[in-house]
Design a protein around this motif. Structure first.
Motif, PDB file in Angstrom:
ATOM      1  N   LYS A  77     -40.994  -0.648 -60.542  1.00 17.02           N
ATOM      2  CA  LYS A  77     -42.407  -0.554 -60.935  1.00 17.02           C
ATOM      3  C   LYS A  77     -42.952   0.873 -60.902  1.00 17.02           C
ATOM      4  N   PHE A  78     -42.417   1.706 -59.980  1.00  8.37           N
ATOM      5  CA  PHE A  78     -42.997   3.043 -59.809  1.00  8.37           C
ATOM      6  C   PHE A  78     -42.411   4.071 -60.774  1.00  8.37           C
ATOM      7  N   CYS A  79     -41.459   3.659 -61.618  1.00  5.75           N
ATOM      8  CA  CYS A  79     -40.702   4.637 -62.408  1.00  5.75           C
ATOM      9  C   CYS A  79     -41.126   4.592 -63.873  1.00  5.75           C
ATOM     10  N   ILE A 140     -21.806  21.046 -57.624  1.00 11.24           N
ATOM     11  CA  ILE A 140     -22.365  19.820 -58.210  1.00 11.24           C
ATOM     12  C   ILE A 140     -22.962  18.921 -57.129  1.00 11.24           C
ATOM     13  N   LYS A 141     -24.278  18.685 -57.267  1.00 10.42           N
ATOM     14  CA  LYS A 141     -24.978  17.713 -56.424  1.00 10.42           C
ATOM     15  C   LYS A 141     -25.301  16.550 -57.349  1.00 10.42           C
ATOM     16  N   ALA A 142     -24.653  15.409 -57.130  1.00  9.80           N
ATOM     17  CA  ALA A 142     -24.820  14.369 -58.152  1.00  9.80           C
ATOM     18  C   ALA A 142     -24.818  12.962 -57.586  1.00  9.80           C
ATOM     19  N   PRO A 175     -27.485  13.946 -53.852  1.00  6.78           N
ATOM     20  CA  PRO A 175     -28.935  14.072 -53.697  1.00  6.78           C
ATOM     21  C   PRO A 175     -29.486  12.906 -52.882  1.00  6.78           C
ATOM     22  N   GLY A 176     -30.766  13.022 -52.529  1.00 10.08           N
ATOM     23  CA  GLY A 176     -31.333  12.039 -51.597  1.00 10.08           C
ATOM     24  C   GLY A 176     -32.146  10.950 -52.248  1.00 10.08           C
ATOM     25  N   GLY A 177     -32.131  10.878 -53.560  1.00  5.73           N
ATOM     26  CA  GLY A 177     -32.991   9.920 -54.260  1.00  5.73           C
ATOM     27  C   GLY A 177     -32.593   8.472 -54.009  1.00  5.73           C
ATOM     28  N   GLY A 178     -33.490   7.583 -54.425  1.00  2.00           N
ATOM     29  CA  GLY A 178     -33.186   6.159 -54.346  1.00  2.00           C
ATOM     30  C   GLY A 178     -33.498   5.525 -53.005  1.00  2.00           C
ATOM     31  N   ALA A 179     -33.906   6.327 -52.025  1.00  2.62           N
ATOM     32  CA  ALA A 179     -34.210   5.761 -50.705  1.00  2.62           C
ATOM     33  C   ALA A 179     -35.559   5.044 -50.761  1.00  2.62           C
ATOM     34  N   GLU A 180     -36.462   5.575 -51.592  1.00  2.43           N
ATOM     35  CA  GLU A 180     -37.845   5.067 -51.722  1.00  2.43           C
ATOM     36  C   GLU A 180     -38.453   4.906 -50.323  1.00  2.43           C
ATOM     37  N   VAL A 181     -38.754   3.669 -49.881  1.00  2.00           N
ATOM     38  CA  VAL A 181     -39.216   3.480 -48.499  1.00  2.00           C
ATOM     39  C   VAL A 181     -38.344   2.376 -47.910  1.00  2.00           C
ATOM     40  N   THR A 214     -25.147  15.106 -47.639  1.00  2.00           N
ATOM     41  CA  THR A 214     -26.114  14.517 -48.568  1.00  2.00           C
ATOM     42  C   THR A 214     -27.541  14.904 -48.195  1.00  2.00           C
ATOM     43  N   ASN A 215     -28.452  14.654 -49.124  1.00  2.00           N
ATOM     44  CA  ASN A 215     -29.883  14.827 -48.868  1.00  2.00           C
ATOM     45  C   ASN A 215     -30.535  13.469 -48.644  1.00  2.00           C
ATOM     46  N   SER A 216     -31.795  13.491 -48.266  1.00  2.00           N
ATOM     47  CA  SER A 216     -32.502  12.230 -48.037  1.00  2.00           C
ATOM     48  C   SER A 216     -33.945  12.400 -48.491  1.00  2.00           C
ATOM     49  N   ILE A 218     -38.079  10.298 -49.033  1.00  2.00           N
ATOM     50  CA  ILE A 218     -38.975   9.141 -48.948  1.00  2.00           C
ATOM     51  C   ILE A 218     -39.919   9.272 -50.141  1.00  2.00           C
ATOM     52  N   LEU A 219     -40.226   8.176 -50.784  1.00  2.00           N
ATOM     53  CA  LEU A 219     -41.235   8.185 -51.849  1.00  2.00           C
ATOM     54  C   LEU A 219     -42.523   7.662 -51.215  1.00  2.00           C
ATOM     55  N   TYR A 220     -43.512   8.548 -51.058  1.00  2.00           N
ATOM     56  CA  TYR A 220     -44.710   8.152 -50.304  1.00  2.00           C
ATOM     57  C   TYR A 220     -45.957   8.306 -51.170  1.00  2.00           C
ATOM     58  N   PHE A 254     -45.686  10.537 -54.608  1.00  2.00           N
ATOM     59  CA  PHE A 254     -45.765   9.602 -55.736  1.00  2.00           C
ATOM     60  C   PHE A 254     -46.642  10.162 -56.865  1.00  2.00           C
ATOM     61  N   GLN A 255     -46.094  10.104 -58.089  1.00  2.00           N
ATOM     62  CA  GLN A 255     -46.847  10.525 -59.281  1.00  2.00           C
ATOM     63  C   GLN A 255     -47.252   9.254 -60.015  1.00  2.00           C
ATOM     64  N   PRO A 256     -48.533   8.950 -60.137  1.00  2.00           N
ATOM     65  CA  PRO A 256     -48.923   7.628 -60.625  1.00  2.00           C
ATOM     66  C   PRO A 256     -48.613   7.369 -62.098  1.00  2.00           C
ATOM     67  N   ILE A 290     -36.301  20.882 -44.143  1.00  2.00           N
ATOM     68  CA  ILE A 290     -37.302  20.008 -44.766  1.00  2.00           C
ATOM     69  C   ILE A 290     -37.718  20.678 -46.078  1.00  2.00           C
ATOM     70  N   LYS A 291     -37.642  19.903 -47.156  1.00  2.00           N
ATOM     71  CA  LYS A 291     -37.882  20.503 -48.473  1.00  2.00           C
ATOM     72  C   LYS A 291     -39.292  20.215 -48.992  1.00  2.00           C
ATOM     73  N   ALA A 292     -39.965  21.276 -49.432  1.00  2.00           N
ATOM     74  CA  ALA A 292     -41.245  21.120 -50.134  1.00  2.00           C
ATOM     75  C   ALA A 292     -40.906  21.119 -51.629  1.00  2.00           C
TER      76      ALA A 292
END
Ligand code: V47
Length: 632
Positions: A77-79, A140-142, A175-181, A214-216, A218-220, A254-256, A290-292
């Motif tokens: 839903k958020f994508c 390669i980070k994939a 990469p750290g994606g896909g963890a969401e919450v 790996t990275n990690s 949170i989608l907040y 989160f980008q609406p 911690i990444k900004a």
């Protein structure tokens, strides 16, 4: 962390005391941090922890984002990025298209995309192999854990096998994606067909075991609660305790866009973003970075975040689509100069890094190298910086930076000082052992003489210990072994007959052991039994080309900070023992085992070691498998 904070919210005070004692924060602490209105004190606490870990460094990488397709079997839903084949915005990239987006300056390529229903396994392997062949310097980070799980199910390969084959094809990190919450409640509402927390974490643990850091994320900022955010951080922290394989944590704002998520269908506030960064820095006490992520935070917020706990600005990020399809207002790419300016404006050192966070270039002057191990803290704990900036860097990397004239001074590995005597001037301060060291350890399956012809893994950090090991093997025991450089942190040691570790990581493993290695040797004890001399691992040195005034000022600053540090060993031990898994008493005893002043016996020891080194034919580096670290 000798900093006074004037709290407006006194609930923060006990948390700050815990942080200063190196104690772990709880769920309740995390909630108190999120609920506070005293945002400036929260930021100061996080910044103090950031400075302790990263000094003044902020890391960035020259990178390119590649999203090979937006066709995806899922519909979260958020994508706003994903679509189905045949729709007007659907696209697929060929390997040639991907190569066309890369240039030789780039250091990291970040590949993630939709879960394509028709692509073959060989296509993904080919993609990595071809990139590596055309751009050998690109790391390669994939593929997020979601993609790895998809490959596992679609191609009927175990997760291990998927990762093993990708690694062989050129994958360095994930990469750290896909963890969401990590909340079942949120998952059911927003991404019910996507993997949950357990699978995401299990896949990362397997990657770490196979030597893939790996990275990690949170989608907040959507429907999650503060408690769900803190629980997410705690679950990551627990895995990191087990594996040490996470490099960085990235809060994704989160980008609406058109996602239509109610009731918070709007951008996060800058205050919430900064709180998220600061709380992450404070809760994730075992995470190096911690990444900004400026793409989702905006450049302005990312810039402030560099004084709120973040030490990582991702990179130039050419070609990001996920956030931009969801309405991100940031540019598609930042130039290297712009990133350097943002970091400088925040009062930090812009550090261009590789995929493992090894520094490649520093874009500022007046930098002092800091060895990031417990045994060097008596020098740094009270260091009054004046105009100088501090860069924590492993001994070997410090030597490389000095060779490139990027450091003014530092506590240099002895081997690096000896090879750069013509440009470096030694000061009378050092890290020397009395008899044993406890932090330069050889974990082995074989006795010394049986190591002849065997493979010894050498963590990437070491410059002097590896030479000491070589001297001991060849001169004391009359044998030669094969040395293989390893990334420090996560590794698969299965192919090694022994492993040399140094610093805090060696101390941690001295307690817990290292996999199935049965024998543990302390190299300084070996040296002492052989030579009846201390061993000097590092010496302070300044660049000869500095002005006399600058050299003298540095020398006085080091002298003054050491004087205070030596009187403060107890506080240093209390603050740092826990993260190594030692008691403060053990840490104190460890620190008391060092001599920080270069005396007669230390000078004699340096002379004997130098003589032995020159009598060894060939360079230690010549016997290394340097394939992972060609820049040296
Ligand atoms: O997993 C999807 C998120 C992630 C939206 O590892 C959204 O270095 C905001 O993980 N608003 C992918 N976020 C990006 C990602 C990432 C980015 C930069 C660096 C690294 C790294 C990783 O983006 C997805 C999802 O959590 N996402 N839609 C949205 N509307």
């Amino acid at each position: 962390m000798a900093q006074i904070i004037h709290f407006r919210d006194t609930h923060l005070l006990p948390i700050w005391e815990k942080v200063q004692r190196g104690e772990r924060l709880t769920l309740e602490d995390g909630l108190t941090l999120f609920r506070t209105n005293d945002v400036i004190s929260l930021g100061k606490m996080a910044h103090a922890v950031q400075r302790e870990r990263s000094g003044d460094a902020v890391y960035f990488v020259l990178n390119q984002k590649i999203e090979p397709t937006n066709i995806c079997v899922l519909a979260c839903k958020f994508c706003d990025f994903a679509t189905k084949a045949g729709r007007p915005k659907a696209y697929e990239m060929t390997i040639q298209d991907i190569l066309g987006k890369l240039t030789p300056e780039i250091h990291e390529v970040h590949i993630t995309g939709g879960l394509h229903p028709d692509w073959h396994w060989e296509y993904y392997l080919d993609m990595l192999r071809t990139i590596k062949r055309h751009f050998p310097n690109v790391d390669i980070k994939a593929f997020t854990a979601v993609e790895i799980d998809f490959f596992h199910k679609k191609f009927k390969l175990s997760i291990e096998e998927v990762l093993r084959q990708l690694k062989e094809a050129g994958l360095r990190t994930m990469p750290g994606g896909g963890a969401e919450v990590f909340s079942e409640r949120v998952r059911k509402r927003l991404f019910s067909s996507k993997i949950g927390a357990k699978t995401w974490l299990d896949i990362h643990k397997i990657a770490h075991r196979l030597g893939i850091p790996t990275n990690s994320t949170i989608l907040y900022g959507h429907i999650e609660t503060q408690q769900e955010r803190v629980e997410h951080l705690i679950r990551l922290r627990e895995v990191q305790d087990e594996t040490r394989g996470f490099l960085t944590f990235i809060p994704l704002a989160f980008q609406p866009g058109e996602t239509g998520i109610k009731p918070t269908n709007r951008f996060t506030s800058a205050i919430d973003d900064l709180k998220m960064i600061a709380v992450s820095r404070l809760m994730l006490d075992n995470f190096p970075h911690i990444k900004a992520y400026w793409v989702m935070l905006t450049e302005e917020v990312a810039s402030v975040a560099l004084n709120f706990g973040a030490d990582d600005l991702d990179g130039t990020v050419g070609g990001e689509k996920i956030a931009h399809d969801a309405g991100a207002i940031t540019p598609m790419q930042l130039t290297k100069d712009k990133i350097i300016k943002i970091i400088r404006d925040a009062g930090k050192i812009p550090v261009e890094r590789d995929v493992y966070y090894n520094p490649l270039n520093l874009y500022t002057s007046d930098v002092i190298g800091k060895i990031p191990y417990l045994n060097s803290l008596p020098f740094y704990h009270h260091f009054e910086k004046r105009q100088f900036k501090m860069l924590p860097v492993t001994p070997r990397r410090m030597g490389v930076l000095a060779r490139n004239n990027q450091l003014d001074a530092g506590l240099f590995s002895l081997a690096d000082y000896l090879s750069q005597k013509d440009t470096l001037m030694m000061l009378p301060y050092c890290i020397a052992t009395r008899d044993q060291v406890k932090s330069v350890m050889l974990f082995s399956n074989h006795g010394w003489r049986e190591l002849a012809g065997k493979t010894i893994g050498i963590v990437d950090d070491t410059a002097t210990s590896v030479r000491l090991l070589q001297v001991l093997l060849e001169k004391r025991y009359g044998v030669k072994a094969e040395f293989r450089r390893m990334h420090s942190g996560v590794n698969s040691y299965d192919e090694c007959d022994a492993v040399l570790m140094i610093g805090d990581e060696a101390m941690r493993h001295q307690k817990t052991g290292l996999q199935s290695f049965e024998l543990v040797y302390d190299l300084a004890s070996e040296w002492y039994q052989w030579q009846n001399l201390p061993f000097v691992f590092a010496v302070w040195a300044v660049r000869k080309s500095l002005t006399k005034e600058k050299r003298e000022e540095l020398s006085l600053l080091i002298q003054a900070s050491l004087k205070k540090g030596e009187l403060d060993l107890e506080r240093i031990s209390v603050a740092h023992a826990k993260r190594i898994g030692w008691s403060s008493g053990e840490a104190m005893e460890y620190l008391e085992g060092f001599n920080y002043h270069l005396g007669e016996r230390e000078r004699e020891a340096i002379g004997v070691f130098e003589g032995l080194l020159t009598s060894i034919e060939g360079e230690a580096e010549g016997t290394m498998d340097g394939s992972q670290h060609q820049q040296n």
